[in-house]
Design a protein around this motif. Structure first.
Motif, PDB file in Angstrom:
ATOM      1  N   LEU A  48       1.089  -1.380  -0.329  1.00 45.48           N
ATOM      2  CA  LEU A  48       0.393  -0.050  -0.139  1.00 45.48           C
ATOM      3  C   LEU A  48       0.538   1.394  -0.232  1.00 45.48           C
ATOM      4  O   LEU A  48       0.676   2.216  -0.753  1.00 45.48           O
ATOM      5  CB  LEU A  48      -1.513  -0.065   1.348  1.00 45.48           C
ATOM      6  N   ILE A  49       1.587   1.217   0.821  1.00 47.14           N
ATOM      7  CA  ILE A  49       2.709   2.269   0.948  1.00 47.14           C
ATOM      8  C   ILE A  49       3.328   2.487  -0.611  1.00 47.14           C
ATOM      9  O   ILE A  49       3.919   3.641  -0.557  1.00 47.14           O
ATOM     10  CB  ILE A  49       3.765   2.341   1.657  1.00 47.14           C
ATOM     11  N   MET A  50       3.652   1.262  -1.267  1.00 44.60           N
ATOM     12  CA  MET A  50       4.493   1.458  -2.782  1.00 44.60           C
ATOM     13  C   MET A  50       3.143   2.505  -4.086  1.00 44.60           C
ATOM     14  O   MET A  50       3.903   1.886  -4.429  1.00 44.60           O
ATOM     15  CB  MET A  50       5.036   0.568  -2.738  1.00 44.60           C
ATOM     16  N   ASN A  51       2.643   2.163  -3.127  1.00 40.46           N
ATOM     17  CA  ASN A  51       1.128   2.139  -4.182  1.00 40.46           C
ATOM     18  C   ASN A  51       0.808   1.631  -5.075  1.00 40.46           C
ATOM     19  O   ASN A  51       0.255   1.499  -5.909  1.00 40.46           O
ATOM     20  CB  ASN A  51       0.982   3.507  -5.059  1.00 40.46           C
ATOM     21  N   LEU A  52       1.484  -0.129  -4.739  1.00 37.13           N
ATOM     22  CA  LEU A  52       1.024  -1.436  -5.576  1.00 37.13           C
ATOM     23  C   LEU A  52       0.003  -1.918  -5.706  1.00 37.13           C
ATOM     24  O   LEU A  52      -0.606  -3.116  -6.165  1.00 37.13           O
ATOM     25  CB  LEU A  52       2.570  -2.340  -5.462  1.00 37.13           C
ATOM     26  N   GLY A  69      12.792   2.745  -1.502  1.00 45.30           N
ATOM     27  CA  GLY A  69      13.005   2.051  -2.082  1.00 45.30           C
ATOM     28  C   GLY A  69      12.380   0.320  -1.098  1.00 45.30           C
ATOM     29  O   GLY A  69      12.346   0.365   0.007  1.00 45.30           O
ATOM     30  N   TYR A  70      12.797  -0.825  -2.024  1.00 50.12           N
ATOM     31  CA  TYR A  70      11.180  -1.591  -1.715  1.00 50.12           C
ATOM     32  C   TYR A  70      11.971  -2.643  -1.373  1.00 50.12           C
ATOM     33  O   TYR A  70      12.120  -2.881  -2.945  1.00 50.12           O
ATOM     34  CB  TYR A  70       9.647  -1.854  -1.762  1.00 50.12           C
ATOM     35  N   VAL A 171      20.528  -9.343  -4.078  1.00 52.20           N
ATOM     36  CA  VAL A 171      21.781  -8.347  -4.919  1.00 52.20           C
ATOM     37  C   VAL A 171      20.631  -7.402  -4.316  1.00 52.20           C
ATOM     38  O   VAL A 171      20.883  -6.275  -4.608  1.00 52.20           O
ATOM     39  CB  VAL A 171      21.553  -8.918  -6.712  1.00 52.20           C
ATOM     40  N   GLY A 172      19.106  -7.329  -4.230  1.00 49.48           N
ATOM     41  CA  GLY A 172      18.421  -6.597  -4.369  1.00 49.48           C
ATOM     42  C   GLY A 172      18.411  -5.917  -3.511  1.00 49.48           C
ATOM     43  O   GLY A 172      18.266  -4.317  -3.091  1.00 49.48           O
ATOM     44  N   LEU A 173      18.375  -6.295  -2.036  1.00 47.70           N
ATOM     45  CA  LEU A 173      19.051  -5.874  -0.573  1.00 47.70           C
ATOM     46  C   LEU A 173      20.233  -4.751  -1.133  1.00 47.70           C
ATOM     47  O   LEU A 173      20.400  -3.508  -0.885  1.00 47.70           O
ATOM     48  CB  LEU A 173      18.833  -6.658   0.566  1.00 47.70           C
ATOM     49  N   ALA A 174      21.608  -5.233  -1.142  1.00 51.20           N
ATOM     50  CA  ALA A 174      22.218  -4.506  -1.818  1.00 51.20           C
ATOM     51  C   ALA A 174      21.926  -3.229  -2.445  1.00 51.20           C
ATOM     52  O   ALA A 174      22.718  -1.993  -2.325  1.00 51.20           O
ATOM     53  CB  ALA A 174      23.344  -5.101  -2.624  1.00 51.20           C
ATOM     54  N   ALA A 175      21.048  -3.551  -3.427  1.00 50.57           N
ATOM     55  CA  ALA A 175      21.391  -1.950  -4.169  1.00 50.57           C
ATOM     56  C   ALA A 175      20.261  -1.247  -3.695  1.00 50.57           C
ATOM     57  O   ALA A 175      20.581  -0.437  -3.529  1.00 50.57           O
ATOM     58  CB  ALA A 175      20.109  -2.832  -5.691  1.00 50.57           C
ATOM     59  N   LEU A 176      19.091  -1.395  -2.939  1.00 48.60           N
ATOM     60  CA  LEU A 176      18.925  -0.617  -1.990  1.00 48.60           C
ATOM     61  C   LEU A 176      19.434   0.114  -0.941  1.00 48.60           C
ATOM     62  O   LEU A 176      19.410   1.667  -0.904  1.00 48.60           O
ATOM     63  CB  LEU A 176      17.794  -1.127  -1.013  1.00 48.60           C
ATOM     64  N   LEU A 177      20.789  -0.597  -0.587  1.00 45.89           N
ATOM     65  CA  LEU A 177      21.669   0.138   0.606  1.00 45.89           C
ATOM     66  C   LEU A 177      22.727   0.454   0.326  1.00 45.89           C
ATOM     67  O   LEU A 177      22.645   1.386   0.953  1.00 45.89           O
ATOM     68  CB  LEU A 177      22.057  -1.033   1.064  1.00 45.89           C
ATOM     69  N   ILE A 178      22.554   0.514  -0.660  1.00 46.44           N
ATOM     70  CA  ILE A 178      23.925   1.582  -1.633  1.00 46.44           C
ATOM     71  C   ILE A 178      22.906   2.468  -1.869  1.00 46.44           C
ATOM     72  O   ILE A 178      23.188   3.470  -2.029  1.00 46.44           O
ATOM     73  CB  ILE A 178      24.341   0.867  -3.282  1.00 46.44           C
ATOM     74  N   GLU A 179      21.713   2.393  -2.190  1.00 45.01           N
ATOM     75  CA  GLU A 179      20.919   3.939  -2.714  1.00 45.01           C
ATOM     76  C   GLU A 179      20.997   4.566  -1.666  1.00 45.01           C
ATOM     77  O   GLU A 179      20.846   6.053  -2.103  1.00 45.01           O
ATOM     78  CB  GLU A 179      19.891   3.055  -3.452  1.00 45.01           C
ATOM     79  N   ASP A 182      15.330   7.966   1.580  1.00 42.36           N
ATOM     80  CA  ASP A 182      14.970   8.316   2.792  1.00 42.36           C
ATOM     81  C   ASP A 182      13.902   7.535   3.716  1.00 42.36           C
ATOM     82  O   ASP A 182      14.556   7.821   4.292  1.00 42.36           O
ATOM     83  CB  ASP A 182      13.961   9.603   2.345  1.00 42.36           C
ATOM     84  N   LEU A 183      13.192   6.618   2.210  1.00 39.84           N
ATOM     85  CA  LEU A 183      12.359   5.495   3.278  1.00 39.84           C
ATOM     86  C   LEU A 183      12.874   4.961   3.144  1.00 39.84           C
ATOM     87  O   LEU A 183      12.495   3.747   1.685  1.00 39.84           O
ATOM     88  CB  LEU A 183      10.927   5.783   3.069  1.00 39.84           C
ATOM     89  N   LEU A 184      12.841   3.475   3.407  1.00 42.26           N
ATOM     90  CA  LEU A 184      13.264   1.527   3.577  1.00 42.26           C
ATOM     91  C   LEU A 184      12.758   0.925   4.019  1.00 42.26           C
ATOM     92  O   LEU A 184      12.205   0.685   4.835  1.00 42.26           O
ATOM     93  CB  LEU A 184      14.881   1.454   3.748  1.00 42.26           C
ATOM     94  N   LEU A 185      11.746   0.235   2.935  1.00 42.81           N
ATOM     95  CA  LEU A 185      10.853  -1.146   3.026  1.00 42.81           C
ATOM     96  C   LEU A 185      11.701  -2.539   2.844  1.00 42.81           C
ATOM     97  O   LEU A 185      11.454  -2.667   1.899  1.00 42.81           O
ATOM     98  CB  LEU A 185       9.474  -0.318   2.220  1.00 42.81           C
ATOM     99  N   LEU A 186      11.179  -2.556   3.663  1.00 45.38           N
ATOM    100  CA  LEU A 186      12.573  -4.288   3.970  1.00 45.38           C
ATOM    101  C   LEU A 186      11.032  -5.434   4.547  1.00 45.38           C
ATOM    102  O   LEU A 186      10.444  -5.372   5.542  1.00 45.38           O
ATOM    103  CB  LEU A 186      13.845  -4.630   4.395  1.00 45.38           C
TER     104      LEU A 186
END
Length: 556
Positions: A48-52, A69-70, A171-179, A182-186
């Motif tokens: 819902l937060i991601m508007n999916l 980042g999600y 890899v997906g988690l790494a990409a988010l952490l590198i990016e 402001d708001l990280l959704l995991l």
């Protein structure tokens, strides 16, 4: 500053209500965790937060201008995209900022007057944002994150589609952490992480410069990373906020339950007193002692006054009782540690199980393990650990009598009844290995058991693992967590006096994990457990064995 808020949000799928009038807020700098049973709505909240997905009612509000980042539980990527391209694409804002900085640099070489002043001001804003997002140390951070998550050895040109599910998630988690959004959704970020990667991620998130909202079942991870718990209640479909980490949340829940029990008992006592008062007053109306003289007027006059006074008190008591019944406090739930008990049948011998020279291979050439020796005494606690693929689940299958070893024997003492909780859920959901032709929860619960269905339904409801409306739910409609609870319910009612359990905390909410651990501590028979859960391992009271490179070794 509030960075994210839910305002009276409701969401359902068909007749299944997930969220109902949910409201909560996450502030800038929070490291928040959604906790609750599988199917309670944690992943739905993130979508819902991601508007999916769209809420049926209410509003999800985000502060303007933030980056999000999600990480979903399952990463969906292009078949042809490489690791390098995937990580590069995740840094879109950094690339935009860097291009604008280069453009402004070119402009300022020839600009004068107001144009130069405006360009300098914009460059200051853009470069500050670039620095805030970690643009100046992007290469260093990329190496740091990839190594920390244990994927630094993967070739950057390798396609994501060729990686395992666990590697893709990393890899997906790494990409988010590198990016560094402001708001990280995991959504369950600890899945597929080994101990080393978990420790690294805990340290990284504890110093994360942005805001984090995650869903996780890992209690130790929550204790070390979060400062806000948002409980998603799958019974009430509501959310409740608790400041602090998981242990703080547990302490608050204990206080809430204690107050709930006190309020319930106080109300029940008051209702009992009112009923007794009504009964007593009613008897007084019908058994008033008549006057001693023969004055009929006085006799009826005084009797009427007494009856009116008593009737008024009865009516007052009835009114108060009705008011209490209309606002009756629900019966407090019984913690599983006290409500769910294993009922082991009597054991006559000191040695419950003896394993001798057990070996197993799948191709007839390369053994998974060989020459396993193990003695299980009555009342003993055995924990088996080891790396993925070492054969732990295969060994438990053999110990439980579900698989025949290539060599060796498993001897059970007379009177021993094995209760086995296997790790898998998906295969047993769609196959009939565990529950025959059962199609619903109650059919699966009563499979291979005798007794009236009404009694078995009452037994299942008493376990506090399922509600009345879930009794006839189709097995195929169950979430992994609900299916795990069905397996657990059968184990708890099996009367087994030797328990063999493969990953007991898989797919269970943290609260249910705690209660299951307490139930196991109270079990009087021997227990053999395989687990990767760090908190479970830390609190396990017994002997640890490690299965590695085909050998089972006792840890001193």
């Amino acid at each position: 500053m509030t960075i994210l808020s839910f305002h009276s949000v409701s969401k359902s799928y068909g007749d299944h209500q997930i969220l109902e009038q949910v409201s909560f807020a996450v502030h800038s700098g929070n490291r928040a965790a959604l906790v609750g049973a599988n199917g309670a709505g944690k992943s739905t909240i993130l979508r819902l937060i991601m508007n999916l997905e769209e809420p049926d009612e209410g509003e999800v509000s985000l502060i303007n201008g933030i980056t999000i980042g999600y990480l979903p539980q399952t990463l969906k990527t292009s078949e042809s995209i490489s690791i390098r391209q995937y990580i590069y694409d995740a840094q879109k804002e950094l690339h935009v900022l860097q291009r604008r900085m280069n453009e402004l640099t070119d402009i300022m070489t020839t600009a004068k007057g107001t144009e130069l002043t405006a360009s300098l001001a914009e460059y200051s804003r853009v470069s500050s944002r670039f620095e805030q997002r970690g643009g100046y140390d992007i290469e260093y951070r990329t190496r740091l994150v990839m190594e920390g998550l244990g994927i630094g050895n993967l070739h950057e040109e390798r396609r994501l589609s060729t990686l395992s599910g666990g590697q893709q998630t990393r890899v997906g988690l790494a990409a988010l952490l590198i990016e560094t959004p402001d708001l990280l959704l995991l959504d369950e970020p600890t899945n597929h992480l080994d101990a080393q990667a978990l420790n690294w991620l805990e340290n990284y998130l504890s110093e994360y410069p942005g805001t984090v909202l995650m869903s996780s079942h890992d209690r130790q991870f929550l204790n070390r990373t979060v400062n806000l718990i948002i409980e998603v209640d799958d019974y009430k479909h509501k959310c409740t906020e608790y400041s602090g980490n998981y242990d703080s949340y547990k302490a608050s829940k204990r206080k809430e339950l204690l107050k709930w029990e006190e309020d319930y008992n106080r109300q029940q006592e008051e209702m009992t007193q009112l009923r007794e008062r009504m009964s007593e007053r009613g008897r007084q109306v019908n058994h008033n002692r008549p006057p001693t003289d023969n004055d009929k007027f006085a006799k009826h006059f005084f009797r009427g006054r007494v009856q009116n006074a008593i009737s008024k008190k009865v009516r007052d008591a009835e009114t108060k009782l009705e008011r209490l019944q209309n606002s009756q406090i629900p019966v407090p739930p019984k913690p599983l540690a006290f409500h769910l008990r294993f009922y082991p049948e009597s054991q006559q011998e000191e040695m419950a199980m003896h394993v001798s020279e057990v070996s197993k291979s799948y191709d007839g050439k390369n053994p998974v393990f060989c020459c396993i020796e193990l003695s299980v005494e009555v009342g003993s606690r055995l924990l088996i650990t080891g790396p993925n693929g070492s054969g732990k689940s295969t060994l438990l299958h053999i110990l439980a009598g579900q698989m025949v070893p290539d060599t060796g024997t498993v001897h059970l003492a007379e009177g021993i009844k094995v209760g086995y909780l296997e790790q898998g859920t998906q295969s047993t959901r769609h196959g009939s290995a565990s529950f025959g032709a059962a199609k619903t929860v109650i059919e699966a619960y009563r499979f291979d058991r005798t007794g009236y269905e009404e009694d078995l339904i009452a037994e299942l409801l008493a376990s506090n693992l399922f509600r009345q409306e879930e009794i006839h739910k189709p097995l195929l409609a169950l979430s992994p967590g609900q299916f795990r609870k069905l397996q657990l319910a059968r184990l708890l009612s099996s009367g087994a006096n030797l328990l063999i359990i493969d990953e007991p905390t898989n797919h269970l909410s943290p609260e249910l994990m705690d209660q299951l651990e307490e139930a196991l501590r109270q079990f009087s028979g021997p227990v053999i457990v395989v687990s990767h859960d760090r908190r479970f391992i830390e609190q396990f009271e017994g002997t640890e064995y490690r299965l590695h490179e085909g050998k089972l070794t006792r840890i001193p």
